[in-house]
Design a protein around this motif. Structure first.
Motif, short mmCIF file in Angstrom:
data_model
loop_
_atom_site.label_atom_id
_atom_site.label_comp_id
_atom_site.label_asym_id
_atom_site.label_seq_id
_atom_site.Cartn_x
_atom_site.Cartn_y
_atom_site.Cartn_z
N GLY A 247 30.21 47.89 29.92
CA GLY A 247 29.74 46.47 29.79
C GLY A 247 29.90 45.84 31.07
N GLU A 248 29.89 44.72 31.21
CA GLU A 248 29.53 43.65 32.57
C GLU A 248 30.75 42.50 32.43
N LEU A 249 30.98 42.04 33.51
CA LEU A 249 31.92 40.89 33.60
C LEU A 249 31.45 39.95 34.88
N CYS A 250 31.45 38.64 34.50
CA CYS A 250 30.98 37.55 35.12
C CYS A 250 32.12 36.74 35.54
N PHE A 251 32.43 36.66 36.88
CA PHE A 251 33.37 35.77 37.47
C PHE A 251 32.77 35.09 38.81
N SER A 252 33.56 33.99 39.06
CA SER A 252 33.36 33.32 40.31
C SER A 252 34.47 33.54 41.23
N LEU A 253 34.09 33.30 42.72
CA LEU A 253 35.15 33.25 43.77
C LEU A 253 35.00 32.41 44.65
N GLN A 254 35.99 31.60 45.24
CA GLN A 254 36.01 30.87 46.26
C GLN A 254 37.24 31.02 47.13
N TYR A 255 37.00 30.95 48.48
CA TYR A 255 38.19 31.25 49.45
C TYR A 255 38.05 30.01 50.40
N VAL A 256 39.23 29.19 50.45
CA VAL A 256 39.23 28.23 51.48
C VAL A 256 40.39 28.80 52.69
N PRO A 257 39.74 29.03 54.04
CA PRO A 257 40.44 29.65 54.76
C PRO A 257 41.59 28.88 55.38
N GLY A 258 41.62 27.36 55.30
CA GLY A 258 42.35 26.74 55.83
C GLY A 258 43.91 26.49 55.16
N SER A 259 43.73 26.49 53.68
CA SER A 259 44.75 26.50 53.07
C SER A 259 45.32 27.88 52.57
N GLY A 260 44.15 28.80 52.59
CA GLY A 260 44.48 30.44 51.97
C GLY A 260 44.34 30.43 50.60
N ARG A 261 43.59 29.45 49.99
CA ARG A 261 43.50 29.66 48.54
C ARG A 261 42.40 30.33 48.27
N LEU A 262 42.72 31.49 47.16
CA LEU A 262 41.74 32.24 46.78
C LEU A 262 41.55 31.81 45.30
N THR A 263 40.43 31.15 44.79
CA THR A 263 40.29 30.96 43.29
C THR A 263 39.44 31.76 42.60
N VAL A 264 39.96 32.51 41.47
CA VAL A 264 39.25 33.42 40.67
C VAL A 264 38.85 32.81 39.33
N VAL A 265 37.69 32.56 38.97
CA VAL A 265 37.46 32.05 37.69
C VAL A 265 36.70 33.08 36.90
N VAL A 266 37.46 33.55 35.91
CA VAL A 266 36.88 34.64 34.85
C VAL A 266 36.05 33.84 33.82
N LEU A 267 34.73 34.11 33.69
CA LEU A 267 33.82 33.39 32.77
C LEU A 267 33.66 33.92 31.53
N GLU A 268 32.94 35.11 31.57
CA GLU A 268 32.52 35.80 30.33
C GLU A 268 32.33 37.37 30.51
N ALA A 269 32.19 38.16 29.33
CA ALA A 269 31.86 39.38 29.57
C ALA A 269 30.74 39.71 28.26
N ARG A 270 30.12 40.83 28.54
CA ARG A 270 29.11 41.20 27.66
C ARG A 270 29.02 42.71 27.71
N GLY A 271 28.21 43.15 26.60
CA GLY A 271 28.02 44.72 26.37
C GLY A 271 29.41 45.46 26.16
N LEU A 272 30.39 44.86 25.66
CA LEU A 272 31.61 45.54 25.37
C LEU A 272 31.33 46.41 23.75
N SER A 273 32.06 47.43 23.54
CA SER A 273 32.05 47.94 22.30
C SER A 273 32.80 47.03 21.26
N LEU A 274 31.92 47.32 20.01
CA LEU A 274 32.36 46.58 19.00
C LEU A 274 33.67 46.99 18.49
N GLU A 275 34.14 48.14 18.68
CA GLU A 275 35.37 48.88 18.28
C GLU A 275 36.43 48.28 18.85
N LEU A 276 36.33 47.72 20.10
CA LEU A 276 37.58 47.06 20.90
C LEU A 276 37.93 45.58 20.15
#
Length: 399
Positions: A247-276
């Protein structure tokens, strides 16, 4: 003495000589043009110069008009009258001796040249039973988009190890990328004759499916691996079926060096097995190859393409950002009725291929959120690359 003065003579003026009669047939003094010229207070040389300039300007205008009319007549002439068909020429020339058009070559059978060529090297170590695949370059790739160019990268795998793949870096805006990358696969000598090397060249698309540009299937049993080989291979047409993937996973990343904030936004996935059942995403942050922080999304039920849209923020100082590994894994309940990892994506300085490119783009553009699709890799492959040790789990009763 006091006789009358002659007519036409004024008082106080002496009588002049009689005027000579004008010649018959001349209009030098009584014509229209001489009268006009006599009224213009310009010298005669200026009038001649103006007349010559007016004549030259008139001739130039007439010449331009004639040229425009000729061009329009040529454009209106039908192309069928200008073209000469092979059938109308009576001679020894035949159609198979004429060089075909480019479209005919691409649409004809056996037109493998349209997909480009690939230069690679192969070296097999009989002691460690490893094969080194060196991907040098690709030339004359065919752009499938409207822009006439591509962002190519290559994906290398073996038929006997479908889960183990190597992806090169993305080369922007070129149809002749220089890869210069090497990867290793462990292949026992007994399995070497039935192993096929598979190289797939793709056009990188950040927010959509990557478009395949060409493929190479090279059976290792047909080449002599006693010595180092360097060869050029023709790429074939891209296939529709890809290697086995989870399968595949879509997510976005953002990093602010001044404050050291690493933001991860998990958006969506596709192509997974229907048995899961009830898939969710676990976000794990590692520091110096040790587990540091972990977050997870909520589970989604009854779908092979779950949509999450959940954000997580980690505080990572700029001095530690080069020592951090970010791992995103999809977990789900399978046939064993317990949650197990389906596949993982690892980003950081120790990553390779698309994950490394995504991580580099995030650090190069601070305070900017960059989203991208990533292909999930087998869990064991990612754990071995990161140096993680597998946990031993006690078997459940009845399993």
């Amino acid at each position: 003495m006091g006789g009358p003065e002659p007519a036409g003579v004024e008082m106080g003026q002496p009588p002049g000589p009689p005027s000579a009669p004008a010649p018959v047939g001349t209009t030098a003094e009584s014509g229209l043009i001489p009268g006009l010229l006599a009224r213009i207070p310009w010298p005669r040389w200026a009038l001649v110069a103006i007349a010559v300039a007016a004549a030259i300007l008139t001739a130039s205008c007439l010449l331009c008009i004639v040229c425009c009319c000729c061009r329009r007549a040529r454009r209106r002439k039908p192309r069928d009258e200008e073209a000469v068909g092979l059938g109308s020429v009576r001679g020894a020339t035949t159609t198979h001796l004429v060089q075909p058009e480019v479209d005919d070559v691409e649409s004809g059978p056996g037109g493998a040249q349209q997909w480009g060529r690939l230069q690679l090297s192969l070296e097999y170590d009989f002691g460690s039973q490893e094969i080194r695949v060196g991907l040098k370059q690709a030339v004359d790739l065919r752009a499938r988009g409207p822009g006439g160019t591509a962002d190519p990268y290559a994906r290398i795998s073996l038929s006997t190890q479908a889960g183990h793949t190597h992806e090169t870096k993305v080369h922007r805006g070129t149809l002749c990328p220089m890869f210069d990358e090497t990867c290793c696969f462990r292949v026992p000598l007994a399995e070497l004759p039935r192993t096929t090397l598979w190289v797939q060249v793709l056009d990188f698309k950040r927010l959509s499916g990557h478009e395949p540009l060409g493929e190479l299937h090279l059976p290792l049993g047909t080449v002599d691996l006693q010595h180092l080989l360097e060869l050029w291979c023709q790429l074939g047409p891209p296939g529709t079926a890809e290697a086995e993937q989870t399968g595949e996973l879509c997510f976005s990343l953002q990093y602010v060096p001044g404050s050291g904030r690493l933001t991860v936004v998990v958006l969506e996935a596709r192509g997974l097995s229907l048995e899961l059942a009830e898939p969710y995403v676990k976000v794990q942050l590692m520091l110096n190859r040790r587990k540091w922080k972990t977050r997870r999304t909520s589970a989604r039920k009854g779908t092979a393409a779950p949509y999450f849209n959940e954000a997580f923020t980690f505080l990572v100082p700029f001095s530690q950002i080069q020592s951090v590994d970010l791992v995103l894994a999809i977990w789900a309940r399978g046939s064993r009725l317990r949650a197990e990892p389906v596949g993982k994506v690892a980003l950081g300085t120790r990553a390779s291929g698309q994950p490394l490119q995504h991580w580099a783009d995030v650090l190069a553009h601070p305070r900017r959120a960059i989203a991208q699709w990533h292909r999930l890799r087998p869990t064991q492959e990612v754990d071995q690359a990161l140096g993680l040790q597998l946990r031993r789990r006690l078997p459940l009763p009845g399993s």
